[in-house]
Design a protein around this motif. Structure first.
Motif, PDB file in Angstrom:
ATOM      1  N   VAL A  18       0.810  -1.203   0.000  1.00 13.61           N
ATOM      2  CA  VAL A  18       0.000   0.000   0.000  1.00 13.61           C
ATOM      3  C   VAL A  18       0.853   1.267   0.000  1.00 13.61           C
ATOM      4  O   VAL A  18       0.342   2.354   0.196  1.00 13.61           O
ATOM      5  CB  VAL A  18      -0.985   0.034   1.198  1.00 13.61           C
ATOM      6  CG1 VAL A  18      -1.982  -1.078   1.091  1.00 13.61           C
ATOM      7  CG2 VAL A  18      -0.250  -0.009   2.526  1.00 13.61           C
ATOM      8  N   SER A  19       2.150   1.129  -0.223  1.00 17.91           N
ATOM      9  CA  SER A  19       3.013   2.303  -0.235  1.00 17.91           C
ATOM     10  C   SER A  19       2.766   3.124  -1.494  1.00 17.91           C
ATOM     11  O   SER A  19       2.209   2.639  -2.466  1.00 17.91           O
ATOM     12  CB  SER A  19       4.482   1.885  -0.149  1.00 17.91           C
ATOM     13  OG  SER A  19       4.841   1.146  -1.295  1.00 17.91           O
ATOM     14  N   ALA A  20       3.207   4.350  -1.478  1.00 16.81           N
ATOM     15  CA  ALA A  20       3.000   5.251  -2.609  1.00 16.81           C
ATOM     16  C   ALA A  20       3.781   4.775  -3.827  1.00 16.81           C
ATOM     17  O   ALA A  20       4.815   4.127  -3.714  1.00 16.81           O
ATOM     18  CB  ALA A  20       3.446   6.661  -2.219  1.00 16.81           C
ATOM     19  N   PHE A  21       3.236   5.075  -4.990  1.00 18.90           N
ATOM     20  CA  PHE A  21       3.914   4.743  -6.233  1.00 18.90           C
ATOM     21  C   PHE A  21       5.140   5.632  -6.392  1.00 18.90           C
ATOM     22  O   PHE A  21       5.156   6.766  -5.937  1.00 18.90           O
ATOM     23  CB  PHE A  21       2.984   4.972  -7.423  1.00 18.90           C
ATOM     24  CG  PHE A  21       1.806   4.042  -7.450  1.00 18.90           C
ATOM     25  CD1 PHE A  21       1.972   2.682  -7.602  1.00 18.90           C
ATOM     26  CD2 PHE A  21       0.527   4.545  -7.339  1.00 18.90           C
ATOM     27  CE1 PHE A  21       0.895   1.828  -7.640  1.00 18.90           C
ATOM     28  CE2 PHE A  21      -0.567   3.697  -7.380  1.00 18.90           C
ATOM     29  CZ  PHE A  21      -0.389   2.340  -7.525  1.00 18.90           C
ATOM     30  N   GLU A  22       6.144   5.117  -7.079  1.00 25.60           N
ATOM     31  CA  GLU A  22       7.338   5.913  -7.362  1.00 25.60           C
ATOM     32  C   GLU A  22       7.196   6.507  -8.761  1.00 25.60           C
ATOM     33  O   GLU A  22       7.007   5.786  -9.730  1.00 25.60           O
ATOM     34  CB  GLU A  22       8.605   5.057  -7.294  1.00 25.60           C
ATOM     35  CG  GLU A  22       9.846   5.861  -7.595  1.00 25.60           C
ATOM     36  CD  GLU A  22      11.121   5.033  -7.618  1.00 25.60           C
ATOM     37  OE1 GLU A  22      12.195   5.644  -7.750  1.00 25.60           O
ATOM     38  OE2 GLU A  22      11.055   3.802  -7.520  1.00 25.60           O
ATOM     39  N   PHE A  23       7.267   7.820  -8.832  1.00 25.72           N
ATOM     40  CA  PHE A  23       7.198   8.519 -10.109  1.00 25.72           C
ATOM     41  C   PHE A  23       8.489   9.284 -10.326  1.00 25.72           C
ATOM     42  O   PHE A  23       9.078   9.800  -9.390  1.00 25.72           O
ATOM     43  CB  PHE A  23       6.021   9.501 -10.139  1.00 25.72           C
ATOM     44  CG  PHE A  23       4.689   8.833 -10.302  1.00 25.72           C
ATOM     45  CD1 PHE A  23       4.174   8.607 -11.566  1.00 25.72           C
ATOM     46  CD2 PHE A  23       3.956   8.433  -9.203  1.00 25.72           C
ATOM     47  CE1 PHE A  23       2.948   7.994 -11.720  1.00 25.72           C
ATOM     48  CE2 PHE A  23       2.725   7.823  -9.342  1.00 25.72           C
ATOM     49  CZ  PHE A  23       2.227   7.596 -10.601  1.00 25.72           C
ATOM     50  N   LYS A  24       8.899   9.341 -11.567  1.00 25.83           N
ATOM     51  CA  LYS A  24      10.032  10.156 -11.984  1.00 25.83           C
ATOM     52  C   LYS A  24       9.609  10.860 -13.266  1.00 25.83           C
ATOM     53  O   LYS A  24       8.570  10.557 -13.840  1.00 25.83           O
ATOM     54  CB  LYS A  24      11.270   9.300 -12.211  1.00 25.83           C
ATOM     55  CG  LYS A  24      11.768   8.658 -10.924  1.00 25.83           C
ATOM     56  CD  LYS A  24      13.146   8.138 -11.049  1.00 25.83           C
ATOM     57  CE  LYS A  24      13.600   7.647  -9.678  1.00 25.83           C
ATOM     58  NZ  LYS A  24      15.007   7.438  -9.642  1.00 25.83           N
ATOM     59  N   SER A  25      10.439  11.784 -13.707  1.00 23.72           N
ATOM     60  CA  SER A  25      10.172  12.494 -14.953  1.00 23.72           C
ATOM     61  C   SER A  25      11.362  12.336 -15.876  1.00 23.72           C
ATOM     62  O   SER A  25      12.496  12.136 -15.409  1.00 23.72           O
ATOM     63  CB  SER A  25       9.918  13.977 -14.687  1.00 23.72           C
ATOM     64  OG  SER A  25       8.785  14.139 -13.855  1.00 23.72           O
ATOM     65  N   VAL A  26      11.121  12.432 -17.150  1.00 26.36           N
ATOM     66  CA  VAL A  26      12.216  12.363 -18.115  1.00 26.36           C
ATOM     67  C   VAL A  26      13.088  13.587 -17.880  1.00 26.36           C
ATOM     68  O   VAL A  26      12.617  14.719 -17.945  1.00 26.36           O
ATOM     69  CB  VAL A  26      11.688  12.323 -19.566  1.00 26.36           C
ATOM     70  CG1 VAL A  26      12.837  12.374 -20.561  1.00 26.36           C
ATOM     71  CG2 VAL A  26      10.826  11.076 -19.780  1.00 26.36           C
ATOM     72  N   GLY A  27      14.359  13.356 -17.583  1.00 30.89           N
ATOM     73  CA  GLY A  27      15.283  14.445 -17.288  1.00 30.89           C
ATOM     74  C   GLY A  27      16.166  14.792 -18.470  1.00 30.89           C
ATOM     75  O   GLY A  27      16.630  15.916 -18.610  1.00 30.89           O
TER      76      GLY A  27
END
Length: 146
Positions: A18-27
């Motif tokens: 139930v932990s938060a999703f990991e999001f990243k952005s194209v850098g």
């Protein structure tokens, strides 16, 4: 075994799910998304700078990601940034001056517009920044990337 201890043990086991999703952005200026974790794989498409991606898993220097359309693909981890962006998923989403529908509308964003996530801890109203410098609040159900 004590039923309370059993319940506590089950909750500890379930907690990672139930932990938060990991999001990243194209850098990088852009990254290529492949069907396998290899540059020899089939190129699916090019993701532009700033595009938010959900990290699903990692394999060496590669990450499996999900885009706003739910598509899964692989890309090199070095092309992603910890900077958080979100993408508008509702056509004509309004960005308000405050976290309230009665607040002044600062802008209307088309579907697919990328916004910088200013406060990742917010729930119903998300503080965002447009690349033109407009700071405001958008409803969480109008964006993807949280």
């Amino acid at each position: 075994m004590n039923p309370y201890r059993l319940l506590a043990s089950l909750l500890l086991v379930a907690a990672p799910a139930v932990s938060a999703f990991e999001f990243k952005s194209v850098g990088a200026p852009s990254v290529i998304l492949y069907d396998t974790p290899s540059p020899k794989g089939t190129k699916m498409y090019v993701a532009p700078r700033g595009m938010p991606l959900q990290v699903v898993s990692s394999y060496g220097d590669w990450v499996k990601v999900r885009d706003a359309n739910g598509e899964l693909a692989w890309t090199e981890a070095k092309g992603l940034s910890a900077r958080r962006n979100v993408i508008v998923r509702t056509p004509g989403a309004k960005v308000f001056a405050g976290p309230d529908e009665n607040a002044q509308v600062l802008m209307t964003a088309d579907k697919g517009v990328v916004l910088e996530l200013v406060d990742p801890t917010a729930l119903a109203w998300i503080r965002v920044r447009h690349r033109d410098g407009i700071n405001g609040y958008v409803r969480s159900n109008d964006i993807w990337g949280l």
